[in-house]
Design a protein around this motif. Sequence first.
Motif: not given
Length: 256
Positions: A147-167
């Motif tokens: 149950l937790m890995l899909p939730l962590l993946t969704i949150l991680g994707d959002g944070i990755s995209l924000f990091g990409s925006y800063l890049g």
Amino acid sequence: MKLFLRFKNFLDETGKVASFTGRFFSVGIQPRYENRELLNQCYKIGYLSFPLVGLTSFIMGLVLTMQLRPSLVDYGVESQLPVMVGLAIVREIGPVITALIFAGKIGSSIGAELGSMKVTEQIDAMTVSGIKPYKYLVATRVLATTLMLPLLTILGDGISLFGSYLGVNIRSVTSIDLFFLQVFKSLDFSDVLPAIIKTLFFGFAVGIVGCYKGFSSSKGTQGVGVSANSAVVLSSVMIFVIDLLAVQITELMGLN
């Protein structure tokens, strides 16, 4: 002869893991449910893993953007950077990297915890006292990882995209609205759904392997270390195998 023995041991280990997994479906998901322990494991496995996953995801998005940018500039398609990063993160890199980080942290933790309980005979004591150790220790942890890995993946994707925006904004200026508009316009339902579904199998594999290695631990404290290490290795291999199968299935279904 050695090759034959290795193959025999591989088949034997595969059969034991399959039997352990079958026991989860025949025993672990039947009532009575250990709801309190399940919530406790969700907190430990999901919430306490979020800082590591978030930091890794942020760095991944930032570095991926900085590495892709020069090549896209050379080909004159710098404007497609948000699209390419978004597709790469959501479809493949985000789920797999998050699952590997998850396997390293949670797989080793479960293997070491249950292994120490095994060698100190705590699991035997639970059986004697009337507690079903498989339901209490294994079922709750496997459900929590699933149950937790899909939730962590969704949150991680959002944070990755924000990091990409800063890049992207290191060398140029792009509004956050425009960046995410480009990303979301490039994504389709067939990009997001398979990526989330396969993380369910990633989490299940990490939970099953960690619990199996813990339950089969032996040889005292040395065995606990071996269980933790082998849980990470086998979980990582399983993640790549499942990912390969997921890619083939989505290809056959025409979703790629």
